[in-house]
Design an enzyme around this catalytic site. Sequence first.
Site, short mmCIF file in Angstrom:
data_model
loop_
_atom_site.label_atom_id
_atom_site.label_comp_id
_atom_site.label_asym_id
_atom_site.label_seq_id
_atom_site.Cartn_x
_atom_site.Cartn_y
_atom_site.Cartn_z
N ASN A 1 -23.46 -116.68 -25.30
CA ASN A 1 -22.22 -117.45 -25.30
C ASN A 1 -21.76 -117.84 -26.71
O ASN A 1 -20.59 -118.18 -26.90
CB ASN A 1 -22.37 -118.66 -24.38
CG ASN A 1 -22.36 -118.22 -22.94
OD1 ASN A 1 -21.31 -117.85 -22.41
ND2 ASN A 1 -23.52 -118.17 -22.32
N GLU B 1 -27.07 -115.90 -16.99
CA GLU B 1 -27.13 -115.44 -18.38
C GLU B 1 -28.39 -115.98 -19.06
O GLU B 1 -28.60 -117.19 -19.15
CB GLU B 1 -25.89 -115.90 -19.14
CG GLU B 1 -24.65 -115.11 -18.74
CD GLU B 1 -23.38 -115.66 -19.35
OE1 GLU B 1 -23.38 -116.81 -19.83
OE2 GLU B 1 -22.37 -114.93 -19.32
N THR C 1 -12.95 -115.56 -26.92
CA THR C 1 -11.75 -115.42 -26.08
C THR C 1 -10.63 -114.83 -26.93
O THR C 1 -10.68 -114.90 -28.14
CB THR C 1 -11.29 -116.78 -25.54
OG1 THR C 1 -11.21 -117.69 -26.61
CG2 THR C 1 -12.23 -117.28 -24.49
N THR D 1 -17.53 -117.13 -14.26
CA THR D 1 -16.74 -117.26 -13.04
C THR D 1 -17.46 -116.66 -11.85
O THR D 1 -18.07 -115.59 -11.96
CB THR D 1 -15.38 -116.56 -13.21
OG1 THR D 1 -14.59 -117.28 -14.13
CG2 THR D 1 -14.63 -116.47 -11.89
#
Lengths: 224, 226
Positions: free
Chosen positions: A219, A88, A224, A1
């Site tokens: 990632n 990243e 989550t 984000t």
Amino acid sequence: TLLGILCTDAPIAPAALQSLLNSAIDKSFNSISIDGDTSTNDTVALLANGVGGGPQITGPESAGYAEMQTVLTDFAADLAKLVVRDGEGATKFVTIRVTNAADYADAKKVASTIARSPLVKTALYGKDANWGRILCATGYAEGVESVVPTETSVSFMPTDGSPELKLLVGGEPEAVDEKRAAEILEHEDLEIVVKLSETKGEEAVYYTCDFSHEYVTINGDYRT
Amino acid sequence: VTASSQQIRHYAAPGEGTVPAAKQKYVPTTGIYPKGFLASSAHVGVKPSNTRFDDLCLIASSVPCSAAAVFTKNKFQAAPVTVSREIIKSRNGAGIRAVVVNSGCANAVTGAGGVEDAKAMGKETDRCFEEDGTESQTQDQSQTVVMSTGVIGQRLPLKKILHKIPTAYDTLGDTHAHWLRAARAICTTDTFPKLLSRPFTLPNSSTQYSLVGMTKGAGMIHPNMA
């Protein structure tokens, strides 16, 4: 984000502030890509409290509006570049400059398509002067009619001021000096120039990074 | 295996770990900040694993501000996006006092409850201004822009956040250290805080103004905001 908060003590009325931000965003935060994914939360806010005093900027006709636009756009672009530098897993900071397009929108679509191409980004990580992947991405940029293969040229622009390394000229591949290409690709910063025509036209600049093993590691690890 | 594990950058609490040597040149050691703006941060522990690092950021103005914003065009817009857009729209971009940001949880795809949570963050910030008398009356619409970043699909630990907003308010300051801590508090997987400040002048005026900006982002980055 992506989140951004910008504040100034210049006196700017709300409508003028939104207009200034809109134009600054187009050439800064809306011209970067790390991984091609658009977040659910991206927000950039600009606050102006007027504490610095002086005449208020109320719209494009106001004295100082044009200068404020330049200051804000440059500032926002510098902030946006910091985001790309922290991509990243990124090892490279890549500027993509698309020139001589029919209009700015076309130039930006081509630049954005190149910036999102996983194959371009992995080639950059691998320090490979793979103009074929750049050209491929240029060719599938959606809705861009002004790309003409026989007029398209691709080159690397070193950041040390040395001359550009031409990879493709007018749709014809150049004999690439691989040693020099490797030297250019050793640097963290690189500029890719895609010229869509020999006729003077519009230019767009986009900022991106390479795509490395570490991006997948980060990632793949994320939950989550 | 060793090399691979050394590369792993876990989803981190803001400020966790040190800034990599190669990135230190991007972190300013001083700044010239706009008059009338203050910054602070506080530790909430939005992510339970974050036991040490500030993850709440507050930016405030000593007087009501003009405000403008752009928001993601993703159709699954997070609660703070819809709430902040409504605040700025309903106030016609005037009378904004603060921006409050949490990291660690995006408050995205959290339904009606998430919207209420985002509104509550703004209202709690407004209450700090009301209590110290810098705001004469309670407004129908919040004066605070709200942002969140982090994990999608989880509700905010709202009580913990609301409890720490007054702490952030009480520690507002205008030094470089305040701004840098605030910039660090909005980070997620970022490896360094992103803070810039810059003086500038405008024609027909001898006044020196300045701009400060902080940003965060390292992944899920392809902004398309309007």
